[in-house]
Design a protein around this motif. Structure first.
Motif, PDB file in Angstrom:
ATOM      1  N   ARG A  87      -5.759  31.552 -22.167  1.00  0.00           N
ATOM      2  CA  ARG A  87      -5.525  31.542 -21.109  1.00  0.00           C
ATOM      3  C   ARG A  87      -6.407  31.054 -20.413  1.00  0.00           C
ATOM      4  NH1 ARG A  87      -1.426  34.475 -19.310  1.00  0.00           N
ATOM      5  NH2 ARG A  87      -1.851  35.712 -21.304  1.00  0.00           N
ATOM      6  N   LYS A  88      -7.499  30.895 -19.827  1.00  0.00           N
ATOM      7  CA  LYS A  88      -8.530  30.563 -19.416  1.00  0.00           C
ATOM      8  C   LYS A  88      -9.312  28.428 -19.353  1.00  0.00           C
ATOM      9  CE  LYS A  88     -13.374  31.608 -18.180  1.00  0.00           C
ATOM     10  NZ  LYS A  88     -13.261  33.330 -17.770  1.00  0.00           N
ATOM     11  N   LEU A  89      -8.299  27.956 -20.579  1.00  0.00           N
ATOM     12  CA  LEU A  89      -7.961  26.576 -20.713  1.00  0.00           C
ATOM     13  C   LEU A  89      -6.623  26.767 -20.103  1.00  0.00           C
ATOM     14  CD1 LEU A  89      -8.346  26.410 -24.740  1.00  0.00           C
ATOM     15  CD2 LEU A  89     -10.069  25.851 -23.083  1.00  0.00           C
ATOM     16  N   MET A  90      -5.454  27.240 -20.117  1.00  0.00           N
ATOM     17  CA  MET A  90      -4.669  26.920 -18.524  1.00  0.00           C
ATOM     18  C   MET A  90      -4.737  26.801 -17.483  1.00  0.00           C
ATOM     19  SD  MET A  90      -1.974  29.616 -20.824  1.00  0.00           S
ATOM     20  CE  MET A  90      -1.011  29.329 -22.156  1.00  0.00           C
ATOM     21  N   GLU A  91      -5.967  28.210 -17.046  1.00  0.00           N
ATOM     22  CA  GLU A  91      -6.271  28.509 -15.763  1.00  0.00           C
ATOM     23  C   GLU A  91      -7.159  26.595 -15.311  1.00  0.00           C
ATOM     24  OE1 GLU A  91      -8.280  31.996 -15.882  1.00  0.00           O
ATOM     25  OE2 GLU A  91      -6.151  33.114 -16.379  1.00  0.00           O
ATOM     26  N   ALA A  92      -8.084  26.444 -16.676  1.00  0.00           N
ATOM     27  CA  ALA A  92      -8.821  25.650 -15.963  1.00  0.00           C
ATOM     28  C   ALA A  92      -8.304  23.500 -15.989  1.00  0.00           C
ATOM     29  CB  ALA A  92     -10.175  25.306 -17.520  1.00  0.00           C
ATOM     30  N   PHE A  93      -6.778  23.522 -16.702  1.00  0.00           N
ATOM     31  CA  PHE A  93      -6.460  22.349 -17.271  1.00  0.00           C
ATOM     32  C   PHE A  93      -5.455  22.003 -16.676  1.00  0.00           C
ATOM     33  CE2 PHE A  93     -10.134  22.292 -20.477  1.00  0.00           C
ATOM     34  CZ  PHE A  93     -11.178  22.307 -19.969  1.00  0.00           C
ATOM     35  N   TRP A  94      -4.355  23.254 -16.537  1.00  0.00           N
ATOM     36  CA  TRP A  94      -3.129  23.014 -16.626  1.00  0.00           C
ATOM     37  C   TRP A  94      -2.510  23.196 -14.519  1.00  0.00           C
ATOM     38  CZ3 TRP A  94       0.456  26.152 -19.872  1.00  0.00           C
ATOM     39  CH2 TRP A  94       0.169  25.806 -21.565  1.00  0.00           C
ATOM     40  N   PRO A  95      -1.891  22.397 -13.802  1.00  0.00           N
ATOM     41  CA  PRO A  95      -0.726  21.247 -14.761  1.00  0.00           C
ATOM     42  C   PRO A  95      -1.939  19.907 -14.982  1.00  0.00           C
ATOM     43  CG  PRO A  95      -0.428  21.420 -12.190  1.00  0.00           C
ATOM     44  CD  PRO A  95      -1.893  22.484 -12.859  1.00  0.00           C
ATOM     45  N   GLY A  96      -2.074  19.392 -16.603  1.00  0.00           N
ATOM     46  CA  GLY A  96      -3.116  18.679 -17.123  1.00  0.00           C
ATOM     47  C   GLY A  96      -2.532  18.037 -17.916  1.00  0.00           C
ATOM     48  N   PRO A  97      -3.754  17.155 -18.415  1.00  0.00           N
ATOM     49  CA  PRO A  97      -3.075  16.573 -20.113  1.00  0.00           C
ATOM     50  C   PRO A  97      -4.009  17.307 -21.627  1.00  0.00           C
ATOM     51  CG  PRO A  97      -5.192  15.679 -19.135  1.00  0.00           C
ATOM     52  CD  PRO A  97      -4.923  16.562 -17.932  1.00  0.00           C
ATOM     53  N   LEU A  98      -3.842  18.678 -21.119  1.00  0.00           N
ATOM     54  CA  LEU A  98      -3.946  19.554 -22.520  1.00  0.00           C
ATOM     55  C   LEU A  98      -2.551  19.776 -23.076  1.00  0.00           C
ATOM     56  CD1 LEU A  98      -6.511  21.059 -23.326  1.00  0.00           C
ATOM     57  CD2 LEU A  98      -6.153  23.077 -22.801  1.00  0.00           C
ATOM     58  N   GLY A 199      -8.066  13.441 -27.130  1.00  0.00           N
ATOM     59  CA  GLY A 199      -6.908  13.198 -25.547  1.00  0.00           C
ATOM     60  C   GLY A 199      -7.185  12.617 -24.506  1.00  0.00           C
ATOM     61  N   GLY A 200      -6.515  13.245 -22.829  1.00  0.00           N
ATOM     62  CA  GLY A 200      -7.010  13.021 -21.215  1.00  0.00           C
ATOM     63  C   GLY A 200      -7.808  14.557 -21.120  1.00  0.00           C
ATOM     64  N   VAL A 201      -7.891  15.392 -22.132  1.00  0.00           N
ATOM     65  CA  VAL A 201      -8.939  16.710 -21.826  1.00  0.00           C
ATOM     66  C   VAL A 201      -9.980  16.483 -22.493  1.00  0.00           C
ATOM     67  CG1 VAL A 201      -9.852  18.961 -20.927  1.00  0.00           C
ATOM     68  CG2 VAL A 201      -7.201  18.388 -20.275  1.00  0.00           C
ATOM     69  N   THR A 202     -11.639  16.317 -22.134  1.00  0.00           N
ATOM     70  CA  THR A 202     -12.458  15.540 -23.092  1.00  0.00           C
ATOM     71  C   THR A 202     -13.158  16.820 -23.422  1.00  0.00           C
ATOM     72  OG1 THR A 202     -14.495  15.688 -20.878  1.00  0.00           O
ATOM     73  CG2 THR A 202     -12.847  13.959 -22.000  1.00  0.00           C
ATOM     74  N   ARG A 203     -14.438  16.880 -24.990  1.00  0.00           N
ATOM     75  CA  ARG A 203     -14.946  18.227 -24.991  1.00  0.00           C
ATOM     76  C   ARG A 203     -15.117  18.138 -24.123  1.00  0.00           C
ATOM     77  NH1 ARG A 203     -14.379  17.839 -30.934  1.00  0.00           N
ATOM     78  NH2 ARG A 203     -15.882  18.947 -30.971  1.00  0.00           N
ATOM     79  N   GLU A 204     -15.881  17.195 -23.503  1.00  0.00           N
ATOM     80  CA  GLU A 204     -17.273  18.512 -22.635  1.00  0.00           C
ATOM     81  C   GLU A 204     -16.734  18.966 -21.564  1.00  0.00           C
ATOM     82  OE1 GLU A 204     -16.493  15.027 -23.906  1.00  0.00           O
ATOM     83  OE2 GLU A 204     -18.447  13.407 -24.530  1.00  0.00           O
ATOM     84  N   GLN A 205     -15.532  19.226 -21.140  1.00  0.00           N
ATOM     85  CA  GLN A 205     -14.745  19.145 -20.368  1.00  0.00           C
ATOM     86  C   GLN A 205     -14.437  20.872 -21.010  1.00  0.00           C
ATOM     87  OE1 GLN A 205     -12.009  16.398 -19.228  1.00  0.00           O
ATOM     88  NE2 GLN A 205     -12.577  16.440 -17.243  1.00  0.00           N
ATOM     89  N   LEU A 206     -13.455  20.970 -22.110  1.00  0.00           N
ATOM     90  CA  LEU A 206     -13.189  21.970 -22.784  1.00  0.00           C
ATOM     91  C   LEU A 206     -14.656  23.008 -23.291  1.00  0.00           C
ATOM     92  CD1 LEU A 206     -10.918  20.427 -26.127  1.00  0.00           C
ATOM     93  CD2 LEU A 206     -10.070  21.751 -24.351  1.00  0.00           C
ATOM     94  N   VAL A 210     -14.507  27.058 -21.695  1.00  0.00           N
ATOM     95  CA  VAL A 210     -14.620  28.109 -21.817  1.00  0.00           C
ATOM     96  C   VAL A 210     -16.012  29.097 -22.336  1.00  0.00           C
ATOM     97  CG1 VAL A 210     -12.292  28.071 -23.351  1.00  0.00           C
ATOM     98  CG2 VAL A 210     -14.150  27.270 -24.370  1.00  0.00           C
ATOM     99  N   GLY A 211     -17.145  28.216 -21.863  1.00  0.00           N
ATOM    100  CA  GLY A 211     -18.696  29.010 -21.654  1.00  0.00           C
ATOM    101  C   GLY A 211     -18.388  29.350 -23.129  1.00  0.00           C
ATOM    102  N   SER A 212     -19.494  30.661 -22.024  1.00  0.00           N
ATOM    103  CA  SER A 212     -20.072  31.135 -23.967  1.00  0.00           C
ATOM    104  C   SER A 212     -18.479  31.984 -24.573  1.00  0.00           C
ATOM    105  CB  SER A 212     -20.653  32.367 -23.613  1.00  0.00           C
ATOM    106  OG  SER A 212     -20.562  32.935 -22.671  1.00  0.00           O
ATOM    107  N   LEU A 213     -17.648  31.712 -23.992  1.00  0.00           N
ATOM    108  CA  LEU A 213     -16.058  33.052 -25.177  1.00  0.00           C
ATOM    109  C   LEU A 213     -16.101  31.744 -26.388  1.00  0.00           C
ATOM    110  CD1 LEU A 213     -13.252  32.810 -22.215  1.00  0.00           C
ATOM    111  CD2 LEU A 213     -14.307  35.178 -23.660  1.00  0.00           C
ATOM    112  N   ALA A 214     -16.198  30.857 -26.336  1.00  0.00           N
ATOM    113  CA  ALA A 214     -15.508  29.933 -26.904  1.00  0.00           C
ATOM    114  C   ALA A 214     -16.351  28.620 -27.881  1.00  0.00           C
ATOM    115  CB  ALA A 214     -14.098  29.913 -27.126  1.00  0.00           C
ATOM    116  N   GLU A 215     -16.619  27.797 -29.003  1.00  0.00           N
ATOM    117  CA  GLU A 215     -16.788  27.270 -29.035  1.00  0.00           C
ATOM    118  C   GLU A 215     -15.994  25.497 -29.561  1.00  0.00           C
ATOM    119  OE1 GLU A 215     -20.426  25.244 -30.025  1.00  0.00           O
ATOM    120  OE2 GLU A 215     -20.644  27.284 -29.319  1.00  0.00           O
ATOM    121  N   VAL A 216     -16.398  24.861 -29.575  1.00  0.00           N
ATOM    122  CA  VAL A 216     -15.320  23.910 -29.753  1.00  0.00           C
ATOM    123  C   VAL A 216     -15.663  23.009 -30.967  1.00  0.00           C
ATOM    124  CG1 VAL A 216     -13.935  21.445 -28.566  1.00  0.00           C
ATOM    125  CG2 VAL A 216     -14.703  23.771 -26.782  1.00  0.00           C
ATOM    126  N   ALA A 217     -14.882  23.618 -31.674  1.00  0.00           N
ATOM    127  CA  ALA A 217     -14.766  22.890 -32.767  1.00  0.00           C
ATOM    128  C   ALA A 217     -14.387  21.571 -32.855  1.00  0.00           C
ATOM    129  CB  ALA A 217     -14.391  23.963 -34.249  1.00  0.00           C
TER     130      ALA A 217
END
Ligand code: TXA
Ligand code: MG
Length: 357
Positions: A87-98, A199-206, A210-217
């Motif tokens: 849900r956090k990812l949807m809020e941060a990047f939608w509408p958009g390239p995720l 793709g269009g959303v970078t790892r850094e942006q991801l 998500v902050g401390s909620l999750a780790e980008v693997a």
């Protein structure tokens, strides 16, 4: 499967969207612009329609499709559940390239869309025309990139026609796409966000979202090319990443290494190919264009702005084909930000041929 393909020009966007939406609602397959690349859309619930999408592209049936929506809340019609991180990812990047890979709600879309998996990939594109079209059609829209399978994705309506004229019902021209590379595909597992396709959303942006909620693997490429199956078994994978992709007709080699060493090495690779009788193109950054000699020297954009190169790359690969080029030397770009997705596509286009200088 020859048929008439309707072309809706940008000047007639309003009418175009209405007619294209009606075609989609009637089970048709229509190409439309998104902010990443053009998609080839059809009603995700109709197996007949989805079959036509696979057939038009010549796409292997084990490679699932992304389902596109006009609004984030609509994904609940096909996804069994959405967790806090998603849900956090949807809020941060939608509408958009995720694109998010979520547990599928059984029977909500044709089994061909998910290629029999128990997950479904979903995305809400940012492009106005795309969202209006999807909203008006009233359908969840399954849409792979609108190219023949294996070819570079289309960033202009003319690219779609090059590949699919006579094989689809229509194409809505929205001019050149903005990002120029496909969406980032992710799957959340536990507290890890796995990047299945950069793709269009970078790892850094991801990670920032998500902050401390999750780790980008790790990305699948980390284990992919070398065939380390143990790692591949553990990590979730995107079926699409195993296919040859985005490839021009000519042979391509990617030159990587410190910037100061690139020009001499790239020119040498080009000269060697010329000496073998090849028609050679160099794809390089703006800063180096003037220093090269080849049958074609193609400017992919400034080294300092990988966004430019991302936008330009697929059109340049198609231009190489149009000019009958049979050998391409491409310069690598720095891998930060969207540069990571750019390098992923360059490596795939080169079929793994990389010259480290
Ligand atoms: O930017 C984009 O994503 C464009 C525009 C049109 O939205 N679409 C696109 O679709 O690039 P396509 O079909 O060319 O790529 C879809 C990718 C493939 O790598 C596929 O394997 C992956 O998404 N995918 C789809 N469903 C999946 C699933 N359930 N699990 C894992 N990967 C999935
Ligand atoms: Mg594709």
């Amino acid at each position: 499967m020859a048929q008439h393909t309707t072309y809706w020009p940008a000047e007639r966007m309003r009418t175009g969207i209405q007619e294209a939406a009606a075609a989609l609602a009637a089970g048709g397959v229509v190409a439309f612009p998104t902010e990443t690349v053009y998609g080839l859309g059809g009603d995700a619930r109709s197996t007949e329609t989805v079959k036509r999408i696979f057939a038009a592209k010549g796409r292997p049936s084990d490679n699932p499709l992304i389902v596109h929506f006009a609004r984030a809340e609509d994904v609940e019609s096909v996804a069994a559940r959405v967790n806090e991180i998603e849900r956090k990812l949807m809020e941060a990047f939608w509408p958009g390239p995720l694109t998010l890979v979520l547990p599928a709600k059984e029977g909500a879309v044709s089994p061909l869309v998910t290629a029999g998996l128990d997950t479904v990939a979903v995305r809400v594109p940012e492009h106005e025309a795309a969202r209006e079209l999807i909203g008006l059609s009233g359908c969840p829209i399954a849409a792979p990139s609108a190219n023949r399978s294996g070819r570079p994705s289309p960033t202009r309506a003319s690219h779609v026609l090059e590949d699919l004229d006579g094989r689809i019902d229509g194409v809505l021209d929205g001019g050149e796409t903005g990002v120029g590379l496909e969406s980032t595909v992710v799957r959340v597992i536990g507290r890890e966000v796995h990047v299945l396709r950069p793709g269009g959303v970078t790892r850094e942006q991801l990670q920032a979202a998500v902050g401390s909620l999750a780790e980008v693997a790790g990305t699948p490429e980390a284990e992919g090319a070398s065939g380390a199956n143990a790692a591949a078994d553990e990590a979730p994978r995107s079926p699409g990443v195993k296919y040859a992709h985005y490839a021009p007709q000519g042979e391509m080699v990617l030159a990587t290494g410190p910037e100061e060493r690139l020009p001499a090495a790239v020119q040498r690779l080009a000269d060697e190919a010329s000496a073998r009788g090849r028609k050679v193109a160099i794809i390089c950054c703006t800063e180096h264009v003037a220093s090269y000699k080849a049958d074609a020297v193609l400017d992919c954009g400034s080294r300092d702005e990988p966004e430019q190169a991302a936008r330009a790359l697929y059109a340049l690969l198609r231009e190489c084909d149009a000019r009958g080029v049979d050998y391409i030397v491409a310069e690598g770009y720095p891998e930060e930000g969207i540069g990571a997705a750019l390098m992923n596509r360059l490596r795939k286009a080169a079929g793994g041929r990389e010259s480290r200088v």
